[in-house]
Scaffold this motif. Structure first.
Motif, PDB file in Angstrom:
ATOM      1  N   ASP A   1       0.852  -1.192   0.000  1.00  0.00           N
ATOM      2  CA  ASP A   1       0.000   0.000   0.000  1.00  0.00           C
ATOM      3  C   ASP A   1       0.885   1.238   0.000  1.00  0.00           C
ATOM      4  O   ASP A   1       1.659   1.465   0.936  1.00  0.00           O
ATOM      5  N   ILE A   2       0.773   2.056  -1.049  1.00  0.00           N
ATOM      6  CA  ILE A   2       1.621   3.247  -1.142  1.00  0.00           C
ATOM      7  C   ILE A   2       0.938   4.487  -0.586  1.00  0.00           C
ATOM      8  O   ILE A   2       1.537   5.571  -0.597  1.00  0.00           O
ATOM      9  N   CYS A   3      -0.306   4.362  -0.101  1.00  0.00           N
ATOM     10  CA  CYS A   3      -0.920   5.488   0.595  1.00  0.00           C
ATOM     11  C   CYS A   3      -0.128   5.761   1.873  1.00  0.00           C
ATOM     12  O   CYS A   3       0.088   4.841   2.670  1.00  0.00           O
ATOM     13  N   PRO A   4       0.308   6.988   2.093  1.00  0.00           N
ATOM     14  CA  PRO A   4       1.139   7.282   3.270  1.00  0.00           C
ATOM     15  C   PRO A   4       0.369   7.043   4.571  1.00  0.00           C
ATOM     16  O   PRO A   4      -0.610   7.728   4.848  1.00  0.00           O
ATOM     17  N   ALA A   5       0.802   6.067   5.349  1.00  0.00           N
ATOM     18  CA  ALA A   5       0.089   5.727   6.581  1.00  0.00           C
ATOM     19  C   ALA A   5       0.112   6.877   7.577  1.00  0.00           C
ATOM     20  O   ALA A   5      -0.842   7.085   8.329  1.00  0.00           O
ATOM     21  N   GLU A   6       1.210   7.643   7.590  1.00  0.00           N
ATOM     22  CA  GLU A   6       1.356   8.716   8.560  1.00  0.00           C
ATOM     23  C   GLU A   6       0.708  10.021   8.093  1.00  0.00           C
ATOM     24  O   GLU A   6       0.621  10.994   8.857  1.00  0.00           O
ATOM     25  N   PHE A   7       0.259  10.068   6.852  1.00  0.00           N
ATOM     26  CA  PHE A   7      -0.393  11.272   6.320  1.00  0.00           C
ATOM     27  C   PHE A   7      -1.421  10.825   5.291  1.00  0.00           C
ATOM     28  O   PHE A   7      -1.176  10.830   4.096  1.00  0.00           O
ATOM     29  N   GLY A   8      -2.579  10.414   5.797  1.00  0.00           N
ATOM     30  CA  GLY A   8      -3.607   9.831   4.951  1.00  0.00           C
ATOM     31  C   GLY A   8      -4.538  10.848   4.326  1.00  0.00           C
ATOM     32  O   GLY A   8      -4.294  12.061   4.358  1.00  0.00           O
ATOM     33  N   ALA A   9      -5.634  10.353   3.772  1.00  0.00           N
ATOM     34  CA  ALA A   9      -6.581  11.195   3.042  1.00  0.00           C
ATOM     35  C   ALA A   9      -7.181  12.285   3.926  1.00  0.00           C
ATOM     36  O   ALA A   9      -7.342  13.433   3.489  1.00  0.00           O
ATOM     37  N   GLN A  10      -7.536  11.948   5.166  1.00  0.00           N
ATOM     38  CA  GLN A  10      -8.137  12.959   6.035  1.00  0.00           C
ATOM     39  C   GLN A  10      -7.121  14.025   6.444  1.00  0.00           C
ATOM     40  O   GLN A  10      -7.486  15.192   6.638  1.00  0.00           O
ATOM     41  N   ASN A  11      -5.842  13.635   6.556  1.00  0.00           N
ATOM     42  CA  ASN A  11      -4.809  14.640   6.818  1.00  0.00           C
ATOM     43  C   ASN A  11      -4.694  15.609   5.640  1.00  0.00           C
ATOM     44  O   ASN A  11      -4.554  16.825   5.827  1.00  0.00           O
ATOM     45  N   ALA A  12      -4.760  15.061   4.435  1.00  0.00           N
ATOM     46  CA  ALA A  12      -4.698  15.901   3.237  1.00  0.00           C
ATOM     47  C   ALA A  12      -5.904  16.833   3.160  1.00  0.00           C
ATOM     48  O   ALA A  12      -5.776  18.008   2.787  1.00  0.00           O
ATOM     49  N   LEU A  13      -7.076  16.319   3.547  1.00  0.00           N
ATOM     50  CA  LEU A  13      -8.274  17.152   3.564  1.00  0.00           C
ATOM     51  C   LEU A  13      -8.105  18.329   4.518  1.00  0.00           C
ATOM     52  O   LEU A  13      -8.503  19.456   4.211  1.00  0.00           O
ATOM     53  N   GLU A  14      -7.499  18.075   5.665  1.00  0.00           N
ATOM     54  CA  GLU A  14      -7.297  19.149   6.644  1.00  0.00           C
ATOM     55  C   GLU A  14      -6.377  20.240   6.086  1.00  0.00           C
ATOM     56  O   GLU A  14      -6.631  21.442   6.271  1.00  0.00           O
ATOM     57  N   VAL A  15      -5.305  19.847   5.407  1.00  0.00           N
ATOM     58  CA  VAL A  15      -4.389  20.829   4.825  1.00  0.00           C
ATOM     59  C   VAL A  15      -5.096  21.651   3.745  1.00  0.00           C
ATOM     60  O   VAL A  15      -4.967  22.886   3.682  1.00  0.00           O
ATOM     61  N   ALA A  16      -5.875  20.974   2.892  1.00  0.00           N
ATOM     62  CA  ALA A  16      -6.599  21.681   1.831  1.00  0.00           C
ATOM     63  C   ALA A  16      -7.661  22.609   2.423  1.00  0.00           C
ATOM     64  O   ALA A  16      -7.869  23.728   1.933  1.00  0.00           O
ATOM     65  N   TYR A  17      -8.326  22.136   3.470  1.00  0.00           N
ATOM     66  CA  TYR A  17      -9.322  22.982   4.149  1.00  0.00           C
ATOM     67  C   TYR A  17      -8.672  24.250   4.684  1.00  0.00           C
ATOM     68  O   TYR A  17      -9.194  25.363   4.508  1.00  0.00           O
ATOM     69  N   THR A  18      -7.510  24.116   5.320  1.00  0.00           N
ATOM     70  CA  THR A  18      -6.805  25.284   5.854  1.00  0.00           C
ATOM     71  C   THR A  18      -6.446  26.257   4.735  1.00  0.00           C
ATOM     72  O   THR A  18      -6.541  27.480   4.898  1.00  0.00           O
ATOM     73  N   HIS A  19      -6.043  25.715   3.577  1.00  0.00           N
ATOM     74  CA  HIS A  19      -5.661  26.560   2.436  1.00  0.00           C
ATOM     75  C   HIS A  19      -6.843  27.389   1.943  1.00  0.00           C
ATOM     76  O   HIS A  19      -6.684  28.570   1.595  1.00  0.00           O
ATOM     77  N   PHE A  20      -8.032  26.776   1.898  1.00  0.00           N
ATOM     78  CA  PHE A  20      -9.220  27.470   1.382  1.00  0.00           C
ATOM     79  C   PHE A  20     -10.177  27.908   2.499  1.00  0.00           C
ATOM     80  O   PHE A  20     -11.347  28.175   2.238  1.00  0.00           O
ATOM     81  N   GLN A  21      -9.670  27.998   3.703  1.00  0.00           N
ATOM     82  CA  GLN A  21     -10.539  28.206   4.870  1.00  0.00           C
ATOM     83  C   GLN A  21     -11.344  29.497   4.794  1.00  0.00           C
ATOM     84  O   GLN A  21     -12.514  29.541   5.226  1.00  0.00           O
ATOM     85  N   GLN A  22     -10.764  30.555   4.253  1.00  0.00           N
ATOM     86  CA  GLN A  22     -11.473  31.824   4.189  1.00  0.00           C
ATOM     87  C   GLN A  22     -12.688  31.760   3.274  1.00  0.00           C
ATOM     88  O   GLN A  22     -13.619  32.557   3.425  1.00  0.00           O
ATOM     89  N   LYS A  23     -12.703  30.815   2.345  1.00  0.00           N
ATOM     90  CA  LYS A  23     -13.867  30.618   1.488  1.00  0.00           C
ATOM     91  C   LYS A  23     -14.843  29.611   2.098  1.00  0.00           C
ATOM     92  O   LYS A  23     -16.069  29.762   1.994  1.00  0.00           O
ATOM     93  N   ILE A  24     -14.299  28.585   2.745  1.00  0.00           N
ATOM     94  CA  ILE A  24     -15.130  27.480   3.227  1.00  0.00           C
ATOM     95  C   ILE A  24     -15.901  27.846   4.481  1.00  0.00           C
ATOM     96  O   ILE A  24     -17.111  27.583   4.582  1.00  0.00           O
TER      97      ILE A  24
END
Length: 232
Positions: A150-173
């Motif tokens: 499994d090449i999905c990063p165990a220490e930085f999974g999909a929900q971690n990526a969602l959190e980073v993207a949310y922070t990036h667009f937080q002023q809109k979301i």
């Protein structure tokens, strides 16, 4: 009358207390609300390779029939087995597969896909196998076994990526979630960055429709947004 009053009063007080307690319940954070609005989330991406095939097993929680319309339908666990042959002769063959995990195994057949450039099939009962370990392919007297990674990063999974993207667009979301005008669905997938790079990145998109989305590409090692785009 006094007896009736004495009977009703405690019930009325209890009802008020229950309503008050319900109102005091923990409210979901905006990030938790986005998780609820996720219609496509990559849970695993298993790979293997030899001289015969490049093997990919993608495991995703998604709408049964994903449509980029800003809405989230019924979510289910879906998986696709893809075999990319190194010889075109393999495209004309049908292989029996056995996918083995630490609990059980599932079997079926895989043959040429509609595109005609690889072999592919859906595996609907993949959750029953437990932790995925290996894949065996059989065709006639030939048997090939692959150890899947499994090449999905165990220490930085999909929900971690969602959190980073949310922070990036937080002023809109945040304003849209706060006034209930948020009309987007979340899409999270692991992407390769070219054959020679050998590296994978998280792609997170907040989609209203095919022409209206906010998207970010995130490096799972640095946890940073390496590129972002707003279509409108």
């Amino acid at each position: 009358m006094k007896k009736l009053f004495k009977f009703i009063l405690p019930i009325a007080i209890l009802a008020v207390v229950l309503v008050a307690c319900a109102g005091c319940g923990e409210q979901k954070t905006n990030l938790e609300k986005l998780v609820d609005r996720t219609s496509y989330m990559q849970e695993g991406l298993y790979t293997a390779a030899d001289d015969n095939f490049d093997v990919t097993l993608s495991v995703i929680n998604q709408e049964e029939h994903f449509i980029a319309d800003g809405k989230v339908g019924g979510i289910m666990l879906l998986s696709t087995l893809t075999l990319t042959p190194h010889s075109t002769d393999s495209l004309s063959k049908t292989y029996e597969y056995t996918l083995t995990g630490d609990v059980s195994s599932v079997s079926g057949t895989v043959s040429k896909s509609r595109l005609g450039i690889n072999l592919a099939c859906k595996i609907t009962d993949i959750s029953s196998v437990g932790k995925i370990q290996s894949l065996t392919l059989k065709e006639g007297e030939t048997s090939i076994e692959y150890q899947l990674t499994d090449i999905c990063p165990a220490e930085f999974g999909a929900q971690n990526a969602l959190e980073v993207a949310y922070t990036h667009f937080q002023q809109k979301i945040d304003p849209a979630l706060d006034d209930n005008s948020f009309d987007r669905e979340c899409y999270i997938k692991l992407l390769g960055q070219g054959e020679n790079d050998g590296k994978y990145y998280w792609y997170v998109s907040f989609i209203k429709d095919k022409g209206d989305y906010w998207a970010a590409v995130i490096d799972p090692e640095t946890k940073a947004v390496v590129s972002a785009r707003e279509s409108k």
